[in-house]
Write a protein that holds these residues in place. Structure first.
Motif, mmCIF file in Angstrom:
data_model
loop_
_atom_site.group_PDB
_atom_site.id
_atom_site.type_symbol
_atom_site.label_atom_id
_atom_site.label_comp_id
_atom_site.label_asym_id
_atom_site.label_seq_id
_atom_site.Cartn_x
_atom_site.Cartn_y
_atom_site.Cartn_z
ATOM 1 N N GLU A 39 28.925 -44.556 -76.198
ATOM 2 C CA GLU A 39 29.322 -45.954 -75.975
ATOM 3 C C GLU A 39 29.035 -46.376 -74.541
ATOM 4 O O GLU A 39 28.509 -47.467 -74.291
ATOM 5 C CB GLU A 39 30.814 -46.126 -76.285
ATOM 6 C CG GLU A 39 31.136 -46.054 -77.769
ATOM 7 C CD GLU A 39 32.625 -45.976 -78.042
ATOM 8 O OE1 GLU A 39 33.015 -46.118 -79.210
ATOM 9 O OE2 GLU A 39 33.408 -45.753 -77.089
ATOM 10 N N ALA A 40 29.397 -45.516 -73.600
ATOM 11 C CA ALA A 40 29.175 -45.838 -72.195
ATOM 12 C C ALA A 40 27.693 -45.992 -71.898
ATOM 13 O O ALA A 40 27.259 -46.940 -71.229
ATOM 14 C CB ALA A 40 29.792 -44.762 -71.311
ATOM 15 N N THR A 41 26.891 -45.058 -72.413
ATOM 16 C CA THR A 41 25.450 -45.102 -72.181
ATOM 17 C C THR A 41 24.837 -46.360 -72.792
ATOM 18 O O THR A 41 23.999 -47.019 -72.181
ATOM 19 C CB THR A 41 24.776 -43.851 -72.777
ATOM 20 O OG1 THR A 41 25.351 -42.680 -72.193
ATOM 21 C CG2 THR A 41 23.277 -43.856 -72.517
ATOM 22 N N THR A 42 25.274 -46.699 -73.997
ATOM 23 C CA THR A 42 24.749 -47.876 -74.693
ATOM 24 C C THR A 42 25.092 -49.154 -73.944
ATOM 25 O O THR A 42 24.231 -50.025 -73.757
ATOM 26 C CB THR A 42 25.317 -47.940 -76.125
ATOM 27 O OG1 THR A 42 24.882 -46.783 -76.838
ATOM 28 C CG2 THR A 42 24.846 -49.191 -76.850
ATOM 29 N N TYR A 43 26.337 -49.268 -73.502
ATOM 30 C CA TYR A 43 26.735 -50.496 -72.800
ATOM 31 C C TYR A 43 25.972 -50.644 -71.490
ATOM 32 O O TYR A 43 25.483 -51.733 -71.154
ATOM 33 C CB TYR A 43 28.237 -50.532 -72.543
ATOM 34 C CG TYR A 43 28.648 -51.775 -71.785
ATOM 35 C CD1 TYR A 43 28.669 -53.019 -72.402
ATOM 36 C CD2 TYR A 43 28.972 -51.712 -70.430
ATOM 37 C CE1 TYR A 43 29.003 -54.167 -71.708
ATOM 38 C CE2 TYR A 43 29.299 -52.855 -69.724
ATOM 39 C CZ TYR A 43 29.320 -54.080 -70.370
ATOM 40 O OH TYR A 43 29.633 -55.225 -69.670
ATOM 41 N N VAL A 44 25.865 -49.555 -70.742
ATOM 42 C CA VAL A 44 25.145 -49.620 -69.465
ATOM 43 C C VAL A 44 23.692 -50.030 -69.696
ATOM 44 O O VAL A 44 23.148 -50.877 -68.966
ATOM 45 C CB VAL A 44 25.217 -48.252 -68.730
ATOM 46 C CG1 VAL A 44 24.244 -48.214 -67.559
ATOM 47 C CG2 VAL A 44 26.634 -47.992 -68.236
ATOM 48 N N LYS A 45 23.058 -49.478 -70.699
ATOM 49 C CA LYS A 45 21.662 -49.830 -70.983
ATOM 50 C C LYS A 45 21.558 -51.286 -71.438
ATOM 51 O O LYS A 45 20.638 -52.014 -71.027
ATOM 52 C CB LYS A 45 21.092 -48.892 -72.046
ATOM 53 C CG LYS A 45 19.646 -49.202 -72.453
ATOM 54 C CD LYS A 45 18.706 -49.324 -71.243
ATOM 55 C CE LYS A 45 18.587 -48.015 -70.483
ATOM 56 N NZ LYS A 45 17.601 -48.127 -69.355
ATOM 57 N N LEU A 46 22.517 -51.742 -72.239
ATOM 58 C CA LEU A 46 22.452 -53.114 -72.738
ATOM 59 C C LEU A 46 22.687 -54.142 -71.632
ATOM 60 O O LEU A 46 22.209 -55.274 -71.710
ATOM 61 C CB LEU A 46 23.459 -53.316 -73.877
ATOM 62 C CG LEU A 46 23.326 -54.605 -74.714
ATOM 63 C CD1 LEU A 46 21.905 -54.784 -75.235
ATOM 64 C CD2 LEU A 46 24.335 -54.600 -75.854
#
Length: 259
Positions: free
Chosen positions: A17-24
């Motif tokens: 979740e953290a990785t996805t949000y940062v990338k988005l």
């Protein structure tokens, strides 16, 4: 970026979740397949991750074929999470302080020695923060940065009745400090008094902190490594000291009014 991911994990997101949000936040808007590719999140996982982020209000989903995912503003998201954490911490402080103070009342001899300037100042600020009605303080000297820390704490507790009896001056690092002016400029009740080289803080007539230190040979500068605080929760003793403080303050006020 790794620091941001670590922070998001600390506030409750999973690694994905953290990785996805940062990338988005860099993509702003994208499809699931694009997010999966850019973030290296397996396509078999990305939809569940995005659904979870949407439930947690980190992203919004736009209907369509394919679905479009938008990153919510980090200012909005992190400010909301910060407020939530702050609120939870405040609630925890209240609960644990009640437990702590109830436990303190069960201690047979509620007197503790505190060594070191930083720990003494920290204890002063702690006592001020949990006071309910009054803070009375006798100041015969100040440690470096202590005056500023006390003033800030007092300003945050405008609901308290705060009174200070103080020596006119003290010395910090060879510099003369006007104690009276320092606190008067902060609009705090302070009265000039004959105070020896000690410091006493009394809260609600229930607890007190006595602070002692040695001084240089010329009796001007504090020797910080000799500082010791005596934190006392015997109410009878604190009340006795508070009564003496109030009587001394009344005499000073009366004398000032006669001038």
């Amino acid at each position: 970026m790794d620091e941001d991911i670590d922070l998001l994990k600390r506030i409750g997101l999973t690694m994905y979740e953290a990785t996805t949000y940062v990338k988005l936040t860099s993509l702003i808007t994208a499809t699931a397949s694009e997010i999966s590719e850019k973030s290296n999140i397996p396509s078999s996982k990305i939809y569940d991750v995005l659904k979870s982020l949407n439930r947690k209000n980190f992203i919004t989903i736009e209907d369509g074929r394919p679905l479009i995912y938008h990153a919510n503003s980090p200012v909005e998201v992190l400010s909301r999470e910060k407020d939530k954490i702050d609120s939870e911490i405040d609630d925890s402080i209240t609960r644990l302080t009640n437990i702590y103070e109830n436990g303190m009342n069960q201690v047979q001899a509620p007197i503790w020695r505190i060594y070191g300037v930083e720990k003494i100042i920290s204890k002063e600020l702690e006592i001020i923060k949990r006071a309910k009605h009054t803070i009375n303080m006798r100041i015969g000297f100040l440690f470096e940065c202590e005056g500023e820390a006390l003033i800030k704490a007092f300003k945050n507790r405008s609901d308290l009745n705060i009174n200070i009896l103080a020596s006119p001056k003290c010395y910090i690092n060879q510099s003369e400090i006007d104690i009276i002016d320092l606190f008067k400029e902060a609009d705090i009740n302070i009265y000039k008094a004959d105070v020896p080289f000690v410091k006493v803080l009394i809260s609600d007539s229930k607890e007190m902190l006595h602070t002692y230190t040695k001084f240089s040979e010329d009796k001007r500068n504090v020797l910080p490594n000799t500082a010791i605080g005596i934190w006392n929760k015997y109410e009878d003793i604190a009340r006795n000291y508070d009564e003496r403080f109030i009587n001394q303050m009344k005499k000073i006020k009366k004398k000032d009014n006669l001038k």
